[in-house]
Enzyme design. Structure first.
Site, PDB file in Angstrom:
ATOM      1  N   ASP A  58      -6.325  -2.946  -8.744  1.00 46.53           N
ATOM      2  CA  ASP A  58      -5.396  -3.996  -9.163  1.00 46.53           C
ATOM      3  C   ASP A  58      -6.211  -5.225  -9.558  1.00 46.53           C
ATOM      4  O   ASP A  58      -6.081  -6.291  -8.976  1.00 46.53           O
ATOM      5  CB  ASP A  58      -4.439  -4.294  -7.999  1.00 46.53           C
TER       6      ASP A  58
HETATM    7  C1  SPV Z   1       2.300  -5.882  -6.905  1.00 48.00           C
HETATM    8  O1  SPV Z   1       3.127  -5.056  -6.496  1.00 48.00           O
HETATM    9  O2  SPV Z   1       1.498  -5.628  -7.803  1.00 48.00           O
HETATM   10  C2  SPV Z   1       2.265  -7.214  -6.338  1.00 48.00           C
HETATM   11  C3  SPV Z   1       2.759  -7.415  -4.995  1.00 48.00           C
HETATM   12  O3  SPV Z   1       1.791  -8.109  -6.999  1.00 48.00           O
HETATM   13  S1  SPV Z   1       1.437  -7.311  -3.905  1.00 48.00           S
HETATM   14  O4  SPV Z   1       0.714  -6.095  -4.135  1.00 48.00           O
HETATM   15  O5  SPV Z   1       2.102  -7.369  -2.593  1.00 48.00           O
HETATM   16  O6  SPV Z   1       0.585  -8.479  -4.100  1.00 48.00           O
HETATM   17 MG    MG Z   2       0.762  -7.468  -8.596  1.00 51.54          MG
END
Ligand code: SPV
Ligand code: MG
Length: 294
Positions: A58
């Site tokens: 991510d």
């Molecule tokens: C996502 O789901 O990509 C988010 C939420 O941004 S979190 O992973 O909780 O940051």
């Molecule tokens: Mg996110």
């Protein structure tokens, strides 16, 4: 089919509702179909979920157009509003306003944008991540609002101040500045294991604008607590991804161990289920109408 305007209006109504509205995560179109069929009023198109399902971190490893293609499959397959996780906007104000225009074209009702730096890092990785300058982020929000092609589109401003250990006052100051810059809602994220932070934030925010939370770590908090705090939207940010990973691990292990598929059969979706989710019947009827025998 639902128009973009209808989805945007529905999303606005969810933000305005006094009941906490639960949004469920989808990382692909099939998950989106399941979320809609279950009855959720809207979809969270999770950046983490989409990246993970592509085998990526991510961290903006997938390009923004690759992510946009996935969200287009999601809106094509569903009729409820989609709140797209726009991370930090994939660059500066200019990149963000182009994103906003493209999202509108692809039937997305709303975007969430967070006050960190590109490339982003997931909120649950590391400590004290640097935040965007407040004035710069407000410019990004204003540019996004000015760029949206229809009035209904919503921009949700997400502050990572609590995640980054900046404290409650900075979180509230940032949220106020983002609201002032035109954000339609404020998303306050927290990685505490109880809701104490977001509940204190909500009390001091005092319903100045709709408030959004994602109880990934403080999972014990009830809907009644969120309602009492005046929270508009509760994002279940990654639960379909995590559920599917567990299910795939279990069935893979079982079939590998048993050298056969019989034992797994009662625990997996039927082929008929999948056909329903992709609306196979529609094609059968269309073939009867259009695919004339030669
Ligand atoms: C996502 O789901 O990509 C988010 C939420 O941004 S979190 O992973 O909780 O940051
Ligand atoms: Mg996110």
């Amino acid at each position: 089919t639902t128009t973009a305007a209808e989805r945007q209006a529905r999303f606005r109504a969810l933000l305005a509702s006094s009941e906490p509205e639960y949004l469920m995560e989808a990382h692909n179109a099939l998950a989106g179909r399941i979320v809609e069929e279950t009855g959720f009023p809207a979809i969270w198109a999770s950046g983490f979920g989409i990246a993970s399902s592509l085998g990526l971190r991510d961290s903006n490893e997938a390009s923004w157009t690759q992510v946009l293609d996935i969200v287009e499959f999601i809106t094509d397959a569903t009729s409820i509003p989609v709140l797209f996780d726009g991370d930090t906007g994939f660059g500066n104000f200019n990149n963000f306003r182009r994103l906003v225009r493209k999202l509108g074209q692809r039937q997305v009702a709303a975007v969430s944008v967070e006050d960190k730096l590109f490339p982003k890092t997931n909120s649950f990785v590391g400590e004290c991540q640097p935040l965007a300058d407040v004035a710069e982020f407000c410019g990004k929000l204003r540019a996004g609002k000015d760029a949206q092609s229809s009035d209904g589109f919503c921009i949700v401003a997400r502050t990572e101040a609590l995640i980054s250990g900046r404290g409650m006052n900075e979180a509230l100051d940032r949220a106020a500045a983002y609201h002032e810059a035109g954000a339609d809602a404020v998303f306050v994220h927290s990685k505490a294991t109880t809701a104490h932070e977001v509940l204190e934030f909500a009390a001091r925010w005092d319903r100045r604008a709709p408030l959004v939370v994602a109880p990934t770590t403080y999972h014990g908090t009830t809907c009644a607590q969120f309602r009492e705090a005046g929270i508009s939207m509760v994002i279940c940010a990654n639960h379909n991804l995590r559920a599917s990973v567990r299910a795939m691990q279990d069935v893979s292990a079982r079939i590998f161990r048993e050298r056969g598929v019989a034992g797994a059969e009662p625990d997996i979706a039927s082929m008929r289920d999948i056909f329903r989710l992709v609306n196979q019947d529609e094609l059968t009827h269309a073939e009867a109408e259009y695919l004339l025998p030669v």
